[in-house]
Design a protein around this motif. Sequence first.
Motif, short mmCIF file in Angstrom:
data_model
loop_
_atom_site.label_atom_id
_atom_site.label_comp_id
_atom_site.label_asym_id
_atom_site.label_seq_id
_atom_site.Cartn_x
_atom_site.Cartn_y
_atom_site.Cartn_z
N GLY A 243 0.82 -1.20 0.00
CA GLY A 243 0.00 0.00 0.00
C GLY A 243 0.86 1.25 0.00
N ALA A 244 0.19 2.40 0.17
CA ALA A 244 0.89 3.68 0.19
C ALA A 244 0.02 4.72 0.90
CB ALA A 244 1.20 4.15 -1.23
N VAL A 245 0.67 5.78 1.36
CA VAL A 245 -0.05 6.90 2.00
C VAL A 245 -0.92 7.57 0.93
CG1 VAL A 245 0.20 9.13 3.14
CG2 VAL A 245 1.77 7.28 3.71
N THR A 246 -2.20 7.76 1.25
CA THR A 246 -3.11 8.44 0.32
C THR A 246 -3.44 9.86 0.77
OG1 THR A 246 -5.03 7.49 1.46
CG2 THR A 246 -4.18 6.30 -0.47
N LYS A 247 -3.18 10.17 2.04
CA LYS A 247 -3.46 11.50 2.57
C LYS A 247 -2.52 11.81 3.71
CE LYS A 247 -6.48 14.97 2.44
NZ LYS A 247 -6.78 15.77 1.29
N TYR A 248 -1.90 13.00 3.70
CA TYR A 248 -0.98 13.44 4.76
C TYR A 248 -1.50 14.72 5.39
CZ TYR A 248 2.68 16.22 6.84
OH TYR A 248 3.37 17.03 7.70
N SER A 249 -1.38 14.82 6.70
CA SER A 249 -1.62 16.08 7.41
C SER A 249 -1.02 15.99 8.80
CB SER A 249 -3.11 16.37 7.54
OG SER A 249 -3.30 17.57 8.29
N ASP A 250 -0.41 17.07 9.23
CA ASP A 250 0.08 17.12 10.61
C ASP A 250 -0.86 17.98 11.47
OD1 ASP A 250 0.69 19.60 9.62
OD2 ASP A 250 2.75 19.62 10.33
N MET A 251 -2.01 18.36 10.90
CA MET A 251 -2.98 19.19 11.62
C MET A 251 -4.36 18.55 11.77
SD MET A 251 -1.33 21.90 12.44
CE MET A 251 -2.54 23.14 12.82
N LYS A 252 -4.78 17.76 10.77
CA LYS A 252 -6.11 17.17 10.79
C LYS A 252 -6.03 15.67 10.60
CE LYS A 252 -9.50 19.60 8.82
NZ LYS A 252 -10.28 20.20 7.75
N PHE B 224 -3.84 7.09 5.79
CA PHE B 224 -3.45 8.41 6.28
C PHE B 224 -2.14 8.34 7.06
CE2 PHE B 224 -3.83 11.18 10.11
CZ PHE B 224 -3.59 12.38 9.49
N SER B 225 -1.37 9.44 7.02
CA SER B 225 -0.16 9.55 7.85
C SER B 225 -0.02 10.96 8.37
CB SER B 225 1.09 9.19 7.04
OG SER B 225 2.24 9.36 7.86
N ASN B 226 0.52 11.05 9.59
CA ASN B 226 0.80 12.36 10.18
C ASN B 226 2.27 12.76 9.98
OD1 ASN B 226 2.07 10.59 11.96
ND2 ASN B 226 1.51 11.77 13.76
N ALA B 227 3.06 11.87 9.35
CA ALA B 227 4.50 12.13 9.23
C ALA B 227 5.06 11.94 7.83
CB ALA B 227 5.25 11.21 10.19
N TYR B 228 4.37 11.19 6.97
CA TYR B 228 4.92 10.85 5.66
C TYR B 228 4.02 11.34 4.55
CZ TYR B 228 7.97 8.17 8.57
OH TYR B 228 8.88 7.83 9.54
N PRO B 229 4.60 11.86 3.47
CA PRO B 229 3.80 12.46 2.39
C PRO B 229 3.02 11.42 1.58
CG PRO B 229 6.12 12.43 1.78
CD PRO B 229 6.04 11.97 3.20
N LYS B 230 2.04 11.93 0.88
CA LYS B 230 1.24 11.10 -0.02
C LYS B 230 2.18 10.37 -0.98
CE LYS B 230 -2.45 11.47 -3.43
NZ LYS B 230 -3.40 12.38 -4.07
N GLY B 231 1.94 9.09 -1.17
CA GLY B 231 2.77 8.29 -2.07
C GLY B 231 3.82 7.46 -1.36
#
Length: 144
Positions: free
Chosen positions: A54-63, A69-76
């Motif tokens: 799999g892979a990160v589909t959404k990143y945010s350190d605020m929401k 989803f990840s709070n630390a790693y970018p989409k992809g």
Amino acid sequence: MKPYLRIVSFCLLIMILVPANAVATSWVYPFVVWNGYMYEVTDEKVTTIENEIGAVTKYSDMKQYGGNFSNAYPKGTKYFAIKGMDTEVAIAVEVDNGNYLKAIRDGEYTYPSQLNVANNLFKALVVTGLLLILFLLFNALRKK
């Protein structure tokens, strides 16, 4: 200006200046979400990976978001199975090209149902309370 108009104006100003979504999320540790489960990303390097899962589909350190989803790693950012380890225990997260960190399963990811219901209920109660106060003030001042 009449007293009740001052009160109404003040209440409207407060509602405009204090938005309900003004709170940022605070994270305890870096994580990724995969298949509905949260995985805490550790500093432990992994060298024996298997297939991409799999892979990160959404990143945010605020929401907080649904999906992978990840709070630390970018989409992809890609997730991999670790050779000899069940994905229900841990997965590997590719942090650089060819460098992987172990992410240990921490539990079910419960977004969004519980969070959205609580936020919407709180907002509805605040608006209802303010409207009730305005109505009572208006009626009390009108009777004088």
